[in-house]
Design an enzyme around this catalytic site. Sequence first.
Site, PDB file in Angstrom:
ATOM      1  N   LYS A 394       0.856  -1.190   0.000  1.00  0.00           N
ATOM      2  CA  LYS A 394       0.000   0.000   0.000  1.00  0.00           C
ATOM      3  C   LYS A 394       0.888   1.234   0.000  1.00  0.00           C
ATOM      4  O   LYS A 394       1.551   1.538   0.996  1.00  0.00           O
ATOM      5  CB  LYS A 394      -0.926   0.016   1.220  1.00  0.00           C
ATOM      6  CG  LYS A 394      -1.937   1.147   1.168  1.00  0.00           C
ATOM      7  CD  LYS A 394      -2.857   1.135   2.378  1.00  0.00           C
ATOM      8  CE  LYS A 394      -3.987   2.150   2.196  1.00  0.00           C
ATOM      9  NZ  LYS A 394      -3.536   3.492   1.831  1.00  0.00           N
ATOM     10  N   TYR A 395       0.884   1.942  -1.126  1.00  0.00           N
ATOM     11  CA  TYR A 395       1.812   3.057  -1.329  1.00  0.00           C
ATOM     12  C   TYR A 395       1.261   4.356  -0.742  1.00  0.00           C
ATOM     13  O   TYR A 395       0.048   4.619  -0.787  1.00  0.00           O
ATOM     14  CB  TYR A 395       2.104   3.220  -2.822  1.00  0.00           C
ATOM     15  CG  TYR A 395       2.761   1.983  -3.396  1.00  0.00           C
ATOM     16  CD1 TYR A 395       4.135   1.789  -3.302  1.00  0.00           C
ATOM     17  CD2 TYR A 395       1.993   0.986  -4.004  1.00  0.00           C
ATOM     18  CE1 TYR A 395       4.729   0.632  -3.793  1.00  0.00           C
ATOM     19  CE2 TYR A 395       2.576  -0.168  -4.499  1.00  0.00           C
ATOM     20  CZ  TYR A 395       3.943  -0.350  -4.390  1.00  0.00           C
ATOM     21  OH  TYR A 395       4.541  -1.494  -4.865  1.00  0.00           O
TER      22      TYR A 395
END
EC number: 6.5.1.1
Length: 746
Positions: A394-395
């Site tokens: 999850k950026y």
Amino acid sequence: MQKSITSFFKKKSDAGDSPSPPKKVPKIEAKAELPDEPIIKSEDGSPTIKAKVEPMSVDSGENTSPLKGVKKEQDSEGKTTDRKVTSIGLNSTSASKEDMENYDPSADSYNPLKNAYWKDKKVTPYLALARTFQVIEETKGRLKMIDTLSNFFSSVMLVSPEDLVPSVYLSINQLAPAYEGLELGVAETTLMKAICKATGRNLAHIKSQTHLIGDLGIVAEQSRVSQRMMFQPAPLNVRDVFRKLREIAKISGQSKMDLVYNMFVACRSSEARFFIRSLIGKLRIGIAEQSLLTALAIGLVKKNHIDDCKASKVQEVYKDEIVETTLLLKTAYSQCPNYDVIIPAILKYDIKELQERCPMHPGMPLRPMLAQPTKGVHEVFERFGGMQITCEWKYDGERAQIHLNEKGEISIFSRNSENNTAKYPDLIARSSGLLKGEVKSYIIDSEIVAWDVERKQILPFQVLSTRKRKNVDIEEIKVQVCVYIFDLLYINGTALVTKNLSERRKLLLEHFQEVEGEWKFATALDTNDIDEVQQFLEESIKGNCEGLMVKTLDEEATYEIAKRSRNWLKLKKDYISNVGDSLDLVVIGGYKGKGRRTGTYGGFLLACYDTENEEYQSICKIGTGFTDEDLQTHSEFLGKHVTPSAKSYYRYDSSLEPDHWFEPVQVWEVKCADLSLSPIHRAAIGIVDGERGISLRFPRFIRIRDDKNSENATDANQVAHMYQSQDQVKNNQKSCTQMDMEDEFY
């Protein structure tokens, strides 16, 4: 959505035992002088404003010369001059004045044809729309607000269908689809000058009244209605007002001022209020997009069943049809958010053909699919037990939907459907390197992150937020970015949202390729091993990410447009042990600071958003997590959005009354120690407990969420889910269940 629509009719039925009396709409005879003239009662009991008509002068309330038609006025330097005033008066129209002034779309006996007083002209008067806004603004219940708007829409559909598109846009204060970015951009000072020029009042008076009342629209209406007139321009109609507003948005300078003035001079009664509010960008009637879509669906059913005279009867008899129509309309709008396309289709075709007639295509952003929060790996496996899953890093960046149409044009949209194409000229310049094979069109879902070119690693979101937003010159870009692609929604003319994630991913890998430091696929791991997921979570944290997104691959794995789906779960690195996620909350009020914080707001009232009732529900007061610089920034920004009183769609306890109320214009990310039931806060009230809401303990400010608007804030159902997911709540529920079982046994 089904629950939300069904509850509309349940509440409507519950309220049926004690209907509210029909609203009395004030009759205005000729032109009224406010507020000096007494209000008297007419024979039917409705208030009538006694008019005083002096056709040859303009009485602004100050600095009036005894000479008729001459106005004493001060210029910007304080010099007094005489200005000749052109007097304007009422002219006759095909509809009687009484019909116009008494138009009430909230009436229980409303008939879409009989009550549409403009049916002979077949052009919708702007006054009819303004009256509708006025009634809605004075209505407390959201269901009644929707019902009122649906009555007006049904009349427009039957009498003047060409006016439905502009009526819809004006009802949510838009001039075009959100992604086109067409905004009015008229400064408040410019509007004040136009009001002065049209009414003869001086600028200082208008400014002081606006400061006192807090609403330039009301000031404009009072200034306009107290003006003596002899000749009046032709009545405004919805079509022309919408066209002129679009013109105003596209021009600048003196031409903009002239158009505003010409339109304002033609305004009558409440038209002035809502015309000025439209220009400011704050309509203040409390109709959000979901309410508008519901009203549009109900209006369509009423139009189709015009033989049932009473609107209320239509809603009772055709309840199931309204539920189905609303669902179909909202679903179609999610994939094709453009009223210029949607509305002609619902007028021409059967509602069941709507999705086919309004397909998704590149250049038109979809509402993105969102994830549910979770607070541990065990909870992930409880939800996805037995299913094939994938975990993706999850950026910590900005959600981006990137489109390529068949003309070769690239568009980049934010999670709010805002057009960010001009913000990323560097991505467009290198987009051809992304493709592999023959690709003529696509829509990809991705995250844009700040990128350290030398170290070849992701930088924090705070770095990305410093990047320039508008008029970006590719040669002057200092913050480099990399795009991490995680989904493919459309390829070469084919929509993929109904296909499983495993199929979408296969097509993504077939048609696209990675370019170091520019285009990357989201780092992913397909596994059903709990230890591997835990280890992968730790690796994501070392890779400067927020955590993991966990998704189903084959079962329940379609792309759910505009939904926060339990088929996507997010697992963040820094969740507080007892709470599954941070919250994104709307600032609705401010408390004046004391001591070191004197001169700024020292605390704030925050709210979650209830999507079912479309209201903001208080959840906490917050005063920690701020630097002195933060407080100064918040005070300056929110000070420009003060409203004189709480909105009708704010739900709170009177003990929480802040020093200033704000428009719901900013979202903050907030963390807390835990969530608890509260006797004074109203978040998720009725979901977990019938009388108490949910509040946050020890909330602290994290950051402003510029990428979210107020309707994308954490909603009431999410708050309830987070509360119930806490260990102490779960344990308490288990204990209660065990006690119940023991009681039953004994």
